[in-house]
Design an enzyme around this catalytic site. Structure first.
Site, short mmCIF file in Angstrom:
data_model
loop_
_atom_site.label_atom_id
_atom_site.label_comp_id
_atom_site.label_asym_id
_atom_site.label_seq_id
_atom_site.Cartn_x
_atom_site.Cartn_y
_atom_site.Cartn_z
N HIS A 128 0.86 -1.13 -0.05
CA HIS A 128 -0.02 0.24 0.03
C HIS A 128 0.67 1.31 -0.19
O HIS A 128 1.92 1.35 0.76
CB HIS A 128 -0.98 -0.01 1.18
N GLY B 164 3.57 23.06 9.95
CA GLY B 164 4.84 22.54 10.12
C GLY B 164 5.73 23.07 8.93
O GLY B 164 5.12 23.86 7.99
N HIS C 115 9.19 14.43 8.92
CA HIS C 115 9.80 13.81 10.16
C HIS C 115 10.93 12.64 9.66
O HIS C 115 10.52 12.07 8.75
CB HIS C 115 8.66 13.35 10.86
N PRO C 116 12.06 12.58 10.07
CA PRO C 116 13.10 11.77 9.70
C PRO C 116 12.60 10.11 9.42
O PRO C 116 12.91 9.27 8.69
CB PRO C 116 14.16 11.99 10.73
N THR C 117 11.87 9.77 10.38
CA THR C 117 11.15 8.27 10.35
C THR C 117 9.66 8.25 10.25
O THR C 117 9.20 7.16 9.90
CB THR C 117 11.72 7.66 11.62
N ALA C 118 9.07 9.19 10.63
CA ALA C 118 7.45 9.26 10.67
C ALA C 118 7.01 9.90 9.61
O ALA C 118 5.82 9.88 9.48
CB ALA C 118 6.91 9.69 12.11
N GLY C 119 7.65 10.33 8.92
CA GLY C 119 7.35 11.18 7.69
C GLY C 119 6.48 12.24 7.66
O GLY C 119 6.66 12.97 8.49
#
Length: 487
Positions: free
Chosen positions: A81, A163, A168-172
């Site tokens: 997905h 924002g 976010h580097p890992t949470a996008g």
């Protein structure tokens, strides 16, 4: 008045049950209830269905996004997905005592809080979108996490609504929106050839010339080609029509559906419509279903005096020696009843062979009347609340330095509510009159009653508009309203 809102956040984790458990636990709080949770390992995605009070469910959603950011690393995430965030989408859906506009306000509040607390940029979509390009989620999510990460800082079109221009580097990034209830519906084909699923999806989805209110894509899931769809208005494009369309398109490539699945929950009415269509039951309506009849009887709606029991509390409130609810609320209720009657007539003619030529017109009428009915029901309380706000403003004005401004603001709002009631009721009357030649002639009296109720709503609402205008000193506003009203 109680409020009930549904929230269906999608998280980019469908394989690790412990992580999903932790996200669900983070969203548990008073006033919020878990209705359903779905995990799909191939999509590597889970869908959580919550319902609750508008204030509590906003906080639950924010907490869920925060927990997902702690547990999910998109740089390592792989699944069928498309995804752009650990918490990918967070839609709010009105259920009771709220409007789609209320859900838009909720989406904006939640979006701002997600950035403030978790430093995850947010895009607003569907009814909450700030530009036409962001109405459709697929436009926002194009390129997925990696594509957005690359362009967000350089392409103005990728600038988030909340924002800074960085993921976010890992949470996008997360998409937060407001929409009507949708059905997530997938059809599996008896082939592993995903290209066929993609071709069928292209044919069925509206954006490439297919069925209205259908979004679709093709994936390989559990070794089979899957046509994955979202049905955004099942009353106008019902699920049985979508299935038959997919079946027909698949046959062009020598394949056929082997099964289908619902992700999350489905409205009971959608299944009733499918049953009526496939079984070809004459004179079908939902009251023929045993469980519906039992519930109706238990609630006192079909026993002697049952209908009276439902309406009597409101009538008695109107009769009480208090200013609210008053004529404005009664006008809104009259308009809502008018919309309800017209919906009933259109629904009982749609799908019948004798009125097959009017299928599209009847579906469009039902969709619009349903929206108008909900808006008019909401106005019953809104009118009473606006009157109370005017009384409060007059009291505050006695000590406030800007007393006149306070009163003017309250009166303007008290004018806006009945003005919107009149506008909506007038539209209900127009739709009801158009339904007369395309519906069962034996139900003409119901449409006549609908038109009469709608006209009463218009007249009553405009009387409330006029009495508020007489108290306003803002001549420009008064002239503007009278010009809109044609008076």
């Amino acid at each position: 008045m109680s409020t009930l809102v549904e929230c269906v956040p999608n998280f980019s984790e469908g394989r690790d049950k412990a992580r999903v458990d932790a996200i669900v636990a983070a969203m548990k709080m008073d006033g919020v209830y878990l209705l359903d949770r779905e995990m799909d390992a191939d999509h590597n995605r889970c869908v959580i269905t919550l319902v609750g009070d508008r204030e509590a469910i906003q906080e639950a959603a924010i907490r869920g996004v925060g927990k997902a950011a702690e547990l999910i690393d998109l740089t390592k995430h792989r699944g069928a997905h498309p995804r752009m965030g650990a918490a990918d989408v967070v839609p709010f859906i009105p259920i009771e005592g709220v409007t789609i506009e209320d859900c838009v306000a909720m989406a904006r509040h939640v979006g701002a809080e997600i950035w403030k607390r978790h430093q995850i940029p947010v895009y607003l979509y569907e009814a909450a979108a700030t530009s036409p390009e962001r109405l459709n989620l697929e436009n926002i999510r194009r390129g997925q996490f990696e594509g957005i990460r690359e362009e967000i800082g350089t392409n103005p079109a990728r600038k988030p609504d909340f924002g800074e221009a960085r993921v976010h580097p890992t949470a996008g990034a997360t998409a937060v929106g407001a929409r009507k209830a949708l059905i997530a519906y997938n059809v599996f084909l008896n082939t592993p050839d995903v290209d066929i699923a993609k071709k069928v999806a292209k044919a069925v989805r509206f954006s490439s010339g297919g069925l209205r209110y259908v979004k679709g894509a093709g994936f390989l899931v559990r070794g089979l080609a899957q046509v994955s769809m979202n049905l955004t208005d099942f009353e106008q494009t019902p699920i049985h029509r979508v299935f038959e369309f997919v079946k027909r398109e698949a046959a062009r490539y020598g394949v056929a559906p082997v099964s289908s699945e619902i992700v999350g929950l489905i409205p009971k009415k959608a299944l009733e419509m499918a049953a009526e269509w496939f079984l070809q039951v004459e004179n079908f309506d939902s009251s023929l279903i045993l469980e519906n009849r039992l519930i109706s009887v238990m609630e006192g709606k079909t026993v002697a005096g049952g209908l009276r029991a439902g309406v009597e509390p409101f009538v008695e409130q109107l009769a009480a020696p208090t200013a609210t609810p008053g004529g404005g609320s009664a006008a809104a209720a009259s308009g809502a009843m008018a919309a309800g009657l017209a919906t009933m007539v259109a629904s009982m003619s749609r799908g019948k062979k004798a009125y097959g030529q009017y299928e599209r017109e009847l579906s469009d009428a039902i969709g619009r009347l349903t929206q108008l009915r909900e808006e008019l029901k909401a106005a019953i309380d809104a009118d009473a609340e606006s009157y109370n706000a005017v009384m409060k403003a007059y009291k505050q004005a006695k000590t406030a330095a800007d007393g006149d401004a306070v009163i003017t603001a309250a009166l303007r709002q008290a004018t806006a509510v009945p003005l919107s009631v009149a506008k909506r009721a007038r539209e209900v009357a127009e739709i009801a009159k158009k339904l007369i030649p395309m519906t069962n002639p034996n139900m003409k009296s119901d449409l006549t009653t609908s038109v009469a109720l709608a006209r009463a709503a218009v007249e009553g609402a405009m009387a409330n508009v006029e009495i508020n205008l007489e108290s306003l000193k803002d001549e420009a506003f008064v002239a503007e309203v009278r010009n809109k009203a044609g008076r």
